[in-house]
Scaffold this active site. Structure first.
Site, PDB file in Angstrom:
ATOM      1  CB  SER A   1      -0.098   8.979  -1.363  1.00  0.00           C
ATOM      2  OG  SER A   1       1.053   9.212  -2.140  1.00  0.00           O
TER       3      SER A   1
ATOM      4  CG  PHE B   1       0.821  -0.044   5.251  1.00  0.00           C
ATOM      5  CD1 PHE B   1       0.878   0.409   3.938  1.00  0.00           C
ATOM      6  CD2 PHE B   1      -0.027   0.603   6.124  1.00  0.00           C
ATOM      7  CE1 PHE B   1       0.105   1.474   3.513  1.00  0.00           C
ATOM      8  CE2 PHE B   1      -0.802   1.675   5.712  1.00  0.00           C
ATOM      9  CZ  PHE B   1      -0.733   2.112   4.406  1.00  0.00           C
TER      10      PHE B   1
ATOM     11  CB  CYS C   1       4.733  -6.177   1.306  1.00  0.00           C
ATOM     12  SG  CYS C   1       3.855  -7.691   1.768  1.00  0.00           S
ATOM     13  CG  LEU C   2       3.947  -0.873   0.618  1.00  0.00           C
ATOM     14  CD1 LEU C   2       2.944   0.237   0.873  1.00  0.00           C
ATOM     15  CD2 LEU C   2       4.469  -0.809  -0.809  1.00  0.00           C
ATOM     16  CG  ASN C   3       7.117  -0.718   6.668  1.00  0.00           C
ATOM     17  OD1 ASN C   3       7.157   0.416   6.205  1.00  0.00           O
ATOM     18  ND2 ASN C   3       6.326  -1.054   7.672  1.00  0.00           N
TER      19      ASN C   3
ATOM     20  NE  ARG D   1       7.306   2.993   2.545  1.00  0.00           N
ATOM     21  CZ  ARG D   1       6.159   3.211   3.180  1.00  0.00           C
ATOM     22  NH1 ARG D   1       6.062   2.937   4.473  1.00  0.00           N
ATOM     23  NH2 ARG D   1       5.119   3.712   2.535  1.00  0.00           N
TER      24      ARG D   1
ATOM     25  CD  GLU E   1       7.553   0.512  -2.901  1.00  0.00           C
ATOM     26  OE1 GLU E   1       6.408   0.661  -2.438  1.00  0.00           O
ATOM     27  OE2 GLU E   1       7.846  -0.429  -3.635  1.00  0.00           O
TER      28      GLU E   1
END
Length: 388
Positions: free
Chosen positions: A142, A240, A242-244, A247, A367
Site C-alpha cells: 500500500s 497510479f 495504470c492502477l486507476n 480499479r 488495487e
C-alpha cells in the site's frame, strides 16, 4: 443459470449503449462457453489455463479500451460490461484481462516509445504474448513510494535489483513492466522475463484466485538497455495511472460475481422446499433477496455512472475509489447472503458461491484495500491527508 428474474426487476442491459451491449454479448458468450465448463475443476486444481489466452485475444478483449496496435478501441463502458461478464464466471479470469490490458498494456500505450508500442502491443492484444505489472513489494503493497527495488545506470544500460510480490501472471509472462527507484525517482522498465537474473515463482497455498497466477519475483542484477525504459513515466503518476484503469474494471467486475451469487440464491429459493413450501415463500428469505437485489442494482448503476464519466473524460481517482470500495464490499455481502440461503449446500462446489466469496476477498485486497480507499475519500472530503 437464468437471470430472467433479475431482468424483470432491473433492466441494466437496456441502459447500455449499443456498442457496450455488443461487447457484453461477446464476453458473456466466451465466458460461458470457454471458461465456465472447467472453472470449478480449475479452481480445485489451482490451474490457470494459459491455452485460453489466444481466444480472449481473438475476441478482442485484451487491451480492448486502447486504440491502434491491434487493440479494439472500445469505449470504457464497453470494457466495463465485458469485465462484468467475465467475472460473473470467475474473478481470476477478469484479473487476467485487467493485468494484461489495464496494467501492462496501458503502461506501454501511455508511457512507452513508438518502438515499444509496435514491439509489444499487437502481440499482447492478440494473446500471443503475456505481460505483467511488477509494482507491489513484500513489505509495501500500500506504499509504493517506499519501494526498495532499485535501478542504477551502468554505462548505457540499467541494472535492476529487488523483489516484488503478488505479481499476476509473472510466471507465464513474456514481458514485465518493472517499477524501480532511480536517482530520478520511480521509473518503469520493460523487462523480458527471460533476462538473466529475472525469476518468478507462483505463490503456493492460495485459498482465492486459484484459477490465476500470482507470483514472487526476484530481480538479481537484471541488465536492460536504456531503450527498455518507459520514457514518459516519471514518479508515481505512472503506476497510479495504470492502477486507476484496473480499479475501473474491478468496479464493474465485482458486480458480475455478485450477479451470479444473486441468481443462484433466487433459483435455490424457488426450488428448495422446507416445511412443505419453497424457502422463497418465507418472508425472511424474500427480505434477504430484496436487500441483495438493491445492493446489486446500486453497484451496477454506480459502475455504469463511472463508465459514462470515463467515456466523457471526466472520471476522477476519488470517484474510482468510491466504485472499488463500494462494489467489492457489497459484492462480498451479497455472496455471504447467498451462501446463507443455500445453507450447507452453499459450502460445496455444486454451487459457485464459496468460490466467488473467496475470490472477492482477494479482489478486496488488491488495487487498494478498503482502508486505503477510505483514506482517499476522507482526504477528498476534508482536504486533510491521514496517510501514514
Amino acid at each position: 443459470m437464468s437471470d430472467d428474474a433479475l431482468a424483470r426487476v432491473f433492466k441494466i442491459d437496456d441502459l447500455l449503449p449499443d456498442e457496450a451491449r455488443r461487447w457484453q454479448s461477446v464476453a458473456r458468450t466466451l465466458a460461458r462457453d470457454l471458461l465456465a465448463p472447467t472453472i470449478e475443476d480449475d479452481f480445485e486444481a489451482q490451474r490457470f489455463r494459459a491455452e485460453h489466452i489466444p481466444a480472449l485475444g481473438e475476441a478482442g478483449l485484451l487491451g480492448m479500451h486502447l486504440n491502434g496496435y491491434g487493440c479494439a478501441g472500445a469505449s470504457a463502458t464497453s470494457y466495463g460490461a465485458a469485465c462484468l461478464e467475465i467475472e460473473a464466471v470467475d474473478s481470476g479470469w477478469r484479473t487476467f484481462v485487467s493485468v494484461q490490458g489495464s496494467l501492462a498494456m496501458t503502461a506501454i500505450a501511455t508511457f512507452g516509445t513508438e518502438q515499444q508500442k509496435q514491439r509489444w502491443l499487437p502481440e499482447l492484444a492478440a494473446g500471443r504474448a503475456v505481460g505483467c505489472f511488477a509494482l507491489t513489494e513484500p513489505a509495501g503493497g500500500s506504499d509504493p513510494a517506499a519501494m526498495t527495488t532499485v535501478a542504477r545506470r551502468d554505462g548505457s544500460d540499467w541494472v535492476i535489483d529487488g523483489r516484488k510480490r503478488w505479481i499476476g501472471l509473472a510466471a507465464v509472462a513474456d514481458v514485465a513492466v518493472v517499477w524501480a527507484q532511480t536517482d530520478d525517482g520511480v521509473r518503469g522498465f520493460l523487462v523480458p522475463t527471460d533476462s538473466p537474473g529475472f525469476s518468478a515463482q507462483a505463490i503456493p497455498g492460495k485459498r482465492a484466485m486459484r484459477t490465476s497466477i500470482q507470483c514472487d519475483i526476484e530481480l538479481d542484477g537484471v541488465r536492460v538497455p536504456d531503450d527498455a525504459r518507459l520514457p514518459d513515466a516519471r514518479g508515481l503518476r505512472g503506476p497510479f495511472t495504470c492502477l486507476n484503469e484496473a480499479r475501473f474494471g474491478i468496479a464493474w467486475g465485482a458486480m458480475g460475481a455478485a450477479r451470479t451469487c444473486l441468481e443462484v440464491a433466487v433459483e435455490r429459493a424457488r426450488t428448495r422446499e422446507v416445511f412443505g413450501a419453497p424457502i422463497g415463500a418465507r418472508q425472511l428469505i424474500q427480505s434477504q433477496l430484496a436487500d441483495m437485489l438493491l445492493e446489486y442494482e446500486k453497484g451496477a448503476l454506480l459502475a455504469l455512472h463511472l463508465g459514462r464519466l470515463r467515456d466523457a473524460g471526466a472520471l476522477t481517482p476519488a470517484q474510482l475509489s468510491v466504485g472499488k470500495l463500494n462494489n467489492v464490499r457489497e459484492a462480498i455481502r451479497i455472496a455471504g447472503a447467498a451462501r446463507s440461503i443455500l445453507a450447507g449446500d452453499g459450502l460445496t462446489d455444486e454451487f459457485p458461491v464459496m468460490r466467488h466469496m473467496a475470490n472477492l476477498e482477494a479482489v478486496r485486497t488488491y488495487e487498494g484495500t478498503d482502508e486505503i480507499h477510505a483514506l482517499i475519500l476522507g482526504r477528498e472530503l476534508t482536504g486533510l491527508d491521514a496517510f501514514g
